[in-house]
Write an enzyme that holds these catalytic residues in place. Structure first.
Site, short mmCIF file in Angstrom:
data_model
loop_
_atom_site.label_atom_id
_atom_site.label_comp_id
_atom_site.label_asym_id
_atom_site.label_seq_id
_atom_site.Cartn_x
_atom_site.Cartn_y
_atom_site.Cartn_z
N HIS A 13 52.38 71.09 43.47
CA HIS A 13 53.58 71.67 44.11
C HIS A 13 54.73 70.68 43.92
CE1 HIS A 13 55.53 74.08 47.54
NE2 HIS A 13 56.44 73.23 47.11
N HIS A 15 59.09 70.13 42.95
CA HIS A 15 60.46 70.59 42.65
C HIS A 15 61.09 69.60 41.68
CE1 HIS A 15 60.48 73.55 45.97
NE2 HIS A 15 59.68 72.66 46.55
N LEU A 16 61.46 70.09 40.50
CA LEU A 16 62.07 69.21 39.49
C LEU A 16 63.57 69.42 39.34
CD1 LEU A 16 59.50 69.19 36.53
CD2 LEU A 16 60.07 67.30 38.06
N ARG A 17 64.09 70.54 39.90
CA ARG A 17 65.52 70.88 39.69
C ARG A 17 65.80 71.07 38.20
NH1 ARG A 17 64.70 71.82 44.91
NH2 ARG A 17 65.10 70.06 46.30
N ASN A 41 62.48 77.59 42.56
CA ASN A 41 63.67 77.84 43.40
C ASN A 41 64.91 77.12 42.89
OD1 ASN A 41 62.53 75.34 44.22
ND2 ASN A 41 63.40 75.50 46.27
N LYS A 99 55.42 82.53 43.25
CA LYS A 99 55.74 81.88 44.52
C LYS A 99 56.47 82.82 45.45
CE LYS A 99 56.30 78.60 47.56
NZ LYS A 99 56.98 77.31 47.47
N HIS A 136 54.98 80.10 50.73
CA HIS A 136 55.70 79.31 51.73
C HIS A 136 55.42 80.03 53.04
CE1 HIS A 136 58.93 76.52 53.13
NE2 HIS A 136 58.80 77.34 54.16
N HIS A 174 51.83 73.43 51.24
CA HIS A 174 52.26 72.37 52.18
C HIS A 174 51.90 72.69 53.63
CE1 HIS A 174 55.59 75.17 52.26
NE2 HIS A 174 56.18 74.68 51.20
N LEU A 218 60.76 71.06 55.04
CA LEU A 218 60.20 72.30 55.56
C LEU A 218 58.86 72.57 54.89
CD1 LEU A 218 63.41 74.49 55.79
CD2 LEU A 218 61.98 73.69 57.69
N ASP A 246 55.18 68.47 47.02
CA ASP A 246 56.41 69.11 47.50
C ASP A 246 57.58 68.14 47.41
OD1 ASP A 246 58.05 71.15 48.38
OD2 ASP A 246 57.61 70.83 50.50
N HIS A 250 67.01 65.85 46.97
CA HIS A 250 68.37 66.24 47.32
C HIS A 250 69.18 64.94 47.35
CE1 HIS A 250 67.61 70.41 48.64
NE2 HIS A 250 66.48 69.96 49.13
N ALA A 262 66.73 70.25 53.56
CA ALA A 262 65.31 69.94 53.81
C ALA A 262 64.66 69.48 52.51
CB ALA A 262 64.60 71.19 54.32
C1 NCD Z 1 62.16 72.42 49.23
C2 NCD Z 1 63.39 72.26 48.34
O1 NCD Z 1 64.28 71.47 48.67
O2 NCD Z 1 63.46 72.91 47.29
N1 NCD Z 1 62.39 71.74 50.47
C3 NCD Z 1 61.46 71.33 51.36
O3 NCD Z 1 61.81 70.87 52.44
N2 NCD Z 1 60.18 71.39 51.09
C4 NCD Z 1 61.89 73.85 49.41
C5 NCD Z 1 60.55 74.14 50.02
O4 NCD Z 1 59.52 73.92 49.39
O5 NCD Z 1 60.53 74.61 51.18
ZN ZN Z 2 58.33 73.12 48.01
#
Ligand code: NCD
Ligand code: ZN
Length: 345
Positions: A13, A15-17, A41, A99, A136, A174, A218, A246, A250, A262
């Protein structure tokens, strides 16, 4: 020196943006993990196989020269996803899951699902081709206390969904609560990912000496007895529970804000953080299966053949990392961790 050599792990899990942010964070993941499940996302989200293919190419182009990494792509489920897209996803070979974000639950979830029932035909298609659904698992009902949103999601949405689609494989992403652990344990074809922050921190960390935006993610951190329940689950040697960081970068200014985003950034030092958590309950012998075996087994993929070695050598997590137009604050910035990655194999 004490050392721990593991089969190379994967992150289930992540997030790479995109763009410059992707290029800033990807090397941290590649240093440790052979593969990762890439969250869709983006803004706008990855809803189609063609978009996933293009995003996958951008990720591969950002892998540092001479290193290997396989992005495992996902599609972002909406009220309008078609069964045809599911069949195309399965046929692609590189889309490994879909997802589900409840609309409004988290970062870039505006286009998420408003009512699960709208996706019944899509779930039927996923069940038919055995494409996993990643959840989620939080309700967005403003009347539900933010700390109860995962527990209420189980009762209100997950139990009925599982009854309608008993053959659909799901990952409860998560997880943060005792109730989620119990539900996963009692339900067939249901696994869960666990993050480092939910293993290491309880909700007091959000308010330690003041408001701590870099511990805010989150689902939000929970009470200590929940932390202990997921730590117990992660270290029990049960294949239903596996690693998913996860890691959600940011920029510093978007975290340290009147309305902060988050997400915790853990890609820099994920394996070191997990080692810290497992060692806290004398369960380092369970880390390899959690990090390197149960994930690929669930996704019906081969386990990795390389290895990763951690050595017991205290080091300090940097206060900041470079990030486009700003900085990135890693989880546990400034703290000392006892394990360190020695040599990617
Ligand atoms: C994630 C994000 O910033 O893309 N943030 C997080 O707090 N985990 C989104 C997500 O997985 O809820
Ligand atoms: Zn996530």
């Amino acid at each position: 020196m004490e050392a721990l050599t593991l089969t190379q792990p994967d992150d289930w899990h992540l997030h790479l943006r995109d763009g410059a942010a992707l290029r800033a964070v990807l090397p941290h993941t590649v240093r440790q993990f052979a593969r990762a499940i890439i969250m869709p996302n983006l803004h706008p989200p990855i809803r189609q196989v063609s978009e996933a293919a293009a995003y996958r190419r951008r990720i591969l182009a950002a892998v540092p020269a001479g290193q290997l990494f396989e992005p495992l792509m996902t599609l972002y489920l909406t009220d309008h996803t078609s069964p045809a897209e599911i069949f195309a996803a399965q046929a692609s070979g590189f889309v490994k899951a879909v997802k589900y974000y409840p609309a409004g639950a988290t970062t870039h979830s505006e286009l998420g699902v408003t009512t699960l029932d709208r996706c019944n035909q899509v779930f039927e298609a996923m069940e038919a081709v055995d494409l996993p659904l990643l959840l989620h698992g939080e309700v967005t009902d403003g009347a539900v206390d933010v700390f109860d949103r995962e527990r209420v999601f189980i009762e209100r949405h997950l139990i009925p969904l599982k009854q309608r689609f008993p053959g659909l494989r799901m990952v409860f992403e998560h997880i943060t609560t005792l109730e989620a652990v119990q539900y996963v344990l009692s339900t067939d074809l249901m696994a869960a990912t666990i993050t480092p922050q939910h293993l290491l921190l309880n909700r007091n960390s959000l308010f330690q000496g003041g408001l701590r935006p870099h511990a805010y993610c989150l689902p939000v951190l929970k009470r200590e007895h929940h932390r202990q329940a997921i730590l117990q689950a992660a270290t029990a040697g049960n294949p239903k529970f596996f690693l998913g960081t996860d890691s959600a970068p940011h920029s510093r200014d978007r975290k340290e804000s009147a309305c902060g985003c988050a997400g915790c950034y853990s890609a820099l030092h994920a394996m070191e953080l997990y080692a810290e958590a497992f060692e806290s309950v004398n369960a380092l012998d369970k880390l390899e299966a959690f990090a390197s075996f149960y994930g690929p087994d669930f996704y019906h993929l081969p386990r990795n053949s390389g290895s990763l070695t951690l050595t017991k050598k205290p080091w300090q997590v940097p206060q900041t990392l470079p990030f486009p137009d700003s900085e990135l604050i890693p989880l546990g910035a400034g703290q000392t961790l006892s394990w360190q990655i020695a040599s990617p194999g």
